[in-house]
Design an enzyme around this catalytic site. Structure first.
Site, PDB file in Angstrom:
ATOM      1  N   SER A 154      15.934  30.200 -14.459  1.00  0.00           N
ATOM      2  CA  SER A 154      15.949  31.443 -13.845  1.00  0.00           C
ATOM      3  C   SER A 154      16.538  32.459 -14.606  1.00  0.00           C
ATOM      4  CB  SER A 154      16.419  31.139 -12.346  1.00  0.00           C
ATOM      5  OG  SER A 154      16.874  32.372 -11.883  1.00  0.00           O
TER       6      SER A 154
ATOM      7  N   ASP B 131      18.761  30.136 -23.992  1.00  0.00           N
ATOM      8  CA  ASP B 131      17.449  30.437 -24.654  1.00  0.00           C
ATOM      9  C   ASP B 131      16.839  31.533 -23.645  1.00  0.00           C
ATOM     10  OD1 ASP B 131      18.178  28.803 -26.491  1.00  0.00           O
ATOM     11  OD2 ASP B 131      16.241  27.740 -26.672  1.00  0.00           O
TER      12      ASP B 131
ATOM     13  N   HIS C 113      25.158  26.654 -21.724  1.00  0.00           N
ATOM     14  CA  HIS C 113      26.213  26.640 -22.469  1.00  0.00           C
ATOM     15  C   HIS C 113      27.159  27.577 -22.449  1.00  0.00           C
ATOM     16  CE1 HIS C 113      24.081  23.354 -24.935  1.00  0.00           C
ATOM     17  NE2 HIS C 113      23.191  23.852 -24.294  1.00  0.00           N
TER      18      HIS C 113
END
Length: 283
Positions: free
Chosen positions: A251, A86, A143
């Protein structure tokens, strides 16, 4: 980033300070740790409706930061390449001629410097890249963007500058001097993608699901040398959208695809520049 803060960050022992902050986030001194956790969630307006557990389940900021999501919260698109995190897809470009990546307006860096491996960089000639920045409020598990097999991993020691807009616009070669951990994944047809995970100030830890030993800024990996290569002792495969790792604060993820993938998807990443993306969304 103003001049005073830049000078302060330049002088600050950023890795040591980040480890100290990491200790703070993992404290289990109650009720202090729970109060800090609640204040963190409130300040950053975390969407706890997506989290696997309610806020009260997490004993400190550290546990809250690497929270998992409820099953089904990130459906995986029917596309070959999906977002691994995200965040906001801030930059993209293709490697036509010089293998330059865009850091910010007027600032570029070379793939060979990011990887600290010129031969590896050559494997991605004619490919493309995308940079995805994660803000503190984002979900911070990483992921796999593809279905494939882990070829190897590499750790590049470095410092831990912030990766916010001010730093990206001011610090030359920021992503080439910060610590980073790269996973190389091979698809069924032999094409490859790099998932470059870049550390940042505050904690600075990057972990991966496939090895407990590959945990950055935690004293587990030798910091001598420019690059440490790691090879799996057995076959490791990922389903698209399967969990790959995590940021324990910070980050940025930089995706690098080879020429084969770019030729199959000539507009890869382009439509998402400047947009928020979520795990599993088509890129």
């Amino acid at each position: 980033m103003n001049n005073a803060f830049y000078v302060f960050m330049k002088l600050l022992p950023k890795n040591a300070a980040s480890r100290a902050f990491g200790v703070f986030t993992r404290l289990r001194i109650q009720p202090f740790s729970r109060l800090a956790r609640t204040a963190f969630a409130k300040y950053y307006k975390l969407n706890m409706g997506e989290a696997e557990f309610p806020l009260s389940h997490y004993r400190n900021i550290g546990e809250l930061f690497i929270r998992r999501l409820k099953p089904g919260m990130r459906p995986i698109a029917d596309a070959e390449i999906v977002s691994p995190v995200d965040g906001v897809l801030s930059q993209t470009a293709t490697f036509d001629g010089k293998q330059e990546l865009i850091q910010a307006k007027g600032k570029t860096y070379l793939l060979k410097d990011l990887l600290r491996d010129e031969e590896m960089a050559k494997r991605f000639e004619g490919g493309a890249f995308a940079t995805i920045y994660l803000a503190p409020f984002n979900y911070h598990r990483i992921h796999s963007p593809v279905k494939g097999e882990l070829v190897d991993a590499a750790y590049c020691p470095g410092t831990l500058w912030p990766v916010n807009v001010g730093s990206v616009e001011r610090v030359e070669g920021l992503f080439c001097i910060n610590e980073r951990l790269t996973s190389r994944i091979r698809l069924e047809d032999g094409s490859e993608i790099l998932v470059v995970k870049v550390g940042a100030t505050n904690v600075g830890r990057i972990g991966v699901e496939y090895s407990d030993d590959l945990l950055t800024n935690a004293g587990k990996i030798p910091r001598s040398g420019r690059r440490m290569d790691w090879n799996p002792g057995h076959k490791i495969t990922f389903e698209k959208g399967g969990e790959l790792g995590r940021f324990e604060m910070g980050s940025t993820v930089i995706l690098v695809v080879d020429k084969k993938i770019r030729e199959r998807h000539p507009d890869l990443f382009k439509s998402r520049v400047g947009q928020a993306v979520k795990v599993g969304e088509a890129l």
